[in-house]
Write an enzyme that holds these catalytic residues in place. Structure first.
Site, PDB file in Angstrom:
ATOM      1  N   CYS A  65       0.839  -1.200   0.000  1.00  6.18           N
ATOM      2  CA  CYS A  65       0.000   0.000   0.000  1.00  6.18           C
ATOM      3  C   CYS A  65       0.879   1.258   0.000  1.00  6.18           C
ATOM      4  O   CYS A  65       1.993   1.255   0.537  1.00  6.18           O
ATOM      5  CB  CYS A  65      -0.891  -0.011   1.242  1.00  6.18           C
ATOM      6  SG  CYS A  65      -1.992   1.407   1.371  1.00  6.18           S
ATOM      7  N   GLY A  66       0.348   2.312  -0.569  1.00  5.72           N
ATOM      8  CA  GLY A  66       1.039   3.600  -0.528  1.00  5.72           C
ATOM      9  C   GLY A  66       1.208   4.116   0.894  1.00  5.72           C
ATOM     10  O   GLY A  66       2.078   4.942   1.160  1.00  5.72           O
TER      11      GLY A  66
END
Length: 189
Positions: A65-66
């Site tokens: 995930c970012g």
């Protein structure tokens, strides 16, 4: 005497097979978070009951995930407050964007190697919808406006086992808002 014994055995047998009387997983009507447990990545269970009287931060995570940089911020929180009673539990989930491709211990190992995470990890779980882990269904029933909409959503459980609040994915774990909420729970009598 044998009639009584037969009746008792019949009753016990009926309880064992009666779906209405079977022991079930706690649902949205459970009185507090202490009724829930998560599977451990390494096997066994993490029972929230073991942390009764302590604040618990439960975060759905994803290694691709970012927001994965929050693993390191969660570690800062863990280092700062675990000695004062905070329990932190990472709950890997693949619910948002398929961003948790890893399985089993590889999830925690990746978070440890890349971000220094040393706090406990649960097994990968579903965190939204009808197939969500029972804890997440309970939290959604308690705070329907604060459900996870992405990875790194944070739920804070108070010392009394009730849901204090949900914090969106973009809330940094060391933000003033979350640190203040944790501090209030650590100081609650």
């Amino acid at each position: 005497m044998s009639l009584l014994r037969r009746d008792v055995l019949s009753l016990i047998g009926g309880l064992a097979v009666s779906p209405a009387l079977a022991v079930s997983v706690p649902g949205p009507d459970a009185p507090d978070a202490y009724h829930f447990a998560f599977d451990r990545l390494e096997g066994g269970r993490i029972a929230l009951e073991a942390y009764r009287g302590k604040p618990i931060l439960i975060v759905n995570t994803a290694t691709n995930c970012g927001y994965a940089g929050q693993f390191a911020s969660l570690e800062q929180l863990w280092q700062r407050y675990s000695g004062r009673g905070l329990m932190l539990l990472a709950v890997p989930s693949n619910d948002f964007g398929g961003q948790e491709p890893l399985e089993g211990m590889a999830i925690a190992e990746s978070a440890r190697q890349v971000h220094g995470a040393t706090y406990p990890f649960a097994a990968k779980s579903t965190v939204r919808g009808p197939d969500a882990h029972p804890f997440y269904r309970w939290a959604a029933a308690r705070r329907p406006a604060e459900v996870p909409t992405w990875n790194f959503h944070k739920y804070l459980i108070g010392r009394d086992g009730d849901l204090v609040g949900g914090f969106a994915a973009g809330t940094d774990p060391v933000s003033q808002q979350l640190v203040r909420a944790i501090g209030q729970q650590l100081h609650a009598a």
